[in-house]
Design a protein around this motif. Structure first.
Motif, PDB file in Angstrom:
ATOM      1  N   SER A  71       0.807  -1.229   0.000  1.00 55.85           N
ATOM      2  CA  SER A  71       0.000   0.000   0.000  1.00 55.85           C
ATOM      3  C   SER A  71       0.837   1.275   0.000  1.00 55.85           C
ATOM      4  N   ASP A  72       2.136   1.171   0.277  1.00 54.09           N
ATOM      5  CA  ASP A  72       3.012   2.344   0.214  1.00 54.09           C
ATOM      6  C   ASP A  72       3.424   2.585  -1.239  1.00 54.09           C
ATOM      7  N   VAL A  73       3.227   3.821  -1.703  1.00 55.45           N
ATOM      8  CA  VAL A  73       3.450   4.110  -3.127  1.00 55.45           C
ATOM      9  C   VAL A  73       4.151   5.451  -3.308  1.00 55.45           C
ATOM     10  N   LYS A  74       4.611   5.665  -4.532  1.00 50.95           N
ATOM     11  CA  LYS A  74       5.084   6.976  -4.966  1.00 50.95           C
ATOM     12  C   LYS A  74       4.277   7.376  -6.195  1.00 50.95           C
ATOM     13  N   VAL A  75       3.944   8.668  -6.284  1.00 49.92           N
ATOM     14  CA  VAL A  75       3.263   9.197  -7.468  1.00 49.92           C
ATOM     15  C   VAL A  75       4.126  10.306  -8.052  1.00 49.92           C
ATOM     16  N   ILE A  76       4.379  10.226  -9.351  1.00 50.09           N
ATOM     17  CA  ILE A  76       5.214  11.215 -10.032  1.00 50.09           C
ATOM     18  C   ILE A  76       4.345  12.011 -10.997  1.00 50.09           C
TER      19      ILE A  76
END
Length: 206
Positions: A71-76
């Motif tokens: 559930s941990d994410v990065k959005v660019i």
């Protein structure tokens, strides 16, 4: 994110502006394959220390299964960008460069209850982006929308970190920056400088 002074900022106010301007971000999960998908985002709220985005995706997207485990994410977010010729500056010597805006968001995904959650996300995003002069409202197709939301998964993203880079030639003098804006604005629309000109005006020449 690597971004030297004066281009780096972790100001949440600027992050909100960039998300509102760009909308589409690439969500990258933290699984072994780094599963990624481009998705539309909007700011749900930012108060009392809470900074939350919301979005949605097609249930057939493999991202759904990945996010249940990671559930941990990065959005660019990639904003407007443009090549800049040395001829467009007042001072010399210069070398060719690239100006741009970008935002990296990190956070944790929480899925929404269904089907109401997906329906609400689609409705609020439509009302956020639909031109007021269009004469169209999503309530006009409520029955059709409800047929579609069963195939959509909505989610919230609680932001834990935001970092932006505004590389908009702000290291130069205001006179030189104004000259750059005028030069870019005067070029043919085929070069697509309109959005980068607006970004310089909004974030640097404000």
């Amino acid at each position: 994110m690597y971004a030297p002074v004066p281009y780096y900022t972790n100001d949440e106010n600027i992050a909100v502006e960039l998300i509102n301007d760009i909308v589409m971000g690439t969500l990258v999960a933290r699984d072994k394959e780094m599963t990624a998908s481009p998705l539309p985002f909007q700011v749900l709220k930012r108060d009392n220390g809470q900074f939350i985005l919301e979005s949605h995706f097609d249930r057939r997207n493999p991202l759904g299964e990945v996010l249940r485990k990671h559930s941990d994410v990065k959005v660019i977010f990639w904003g407007p960008n443009s090549y800049i010729s040395p001829s467009q500056y007042l001072t010399s010597p210069r070398v060719p460069t690239w100006i741009f805006t970008t935002l990296h968001i990190e956070g944790k995904v929480t899925f929404l209850d269904e089907p109401e959650g997906a329906s609400d996300v689609v409705t609020t995003l439509s009302r956020h982006l639909e031109p007021q002069t269009s004469g169209w409202d999503i309530d006009q197709v409520e029955d059709y929308k409800q047929k579609l939301v069963s195939g959509i998964k909505g989610f919230h993203l609680k932001v834990t970190r935001c970092e932006a880079q505004l590389r908009l030639a702000q290291q130069g003098s205001k006179e030189e920056l104004q000259h750059l804006v005028e030069t870019l604005a005067a070029q043919s629309p085929v070069h697509g400088h309109g959005n980068i000109v607006q970004a310089i005006k909004k974030y640097v020449l404000k």
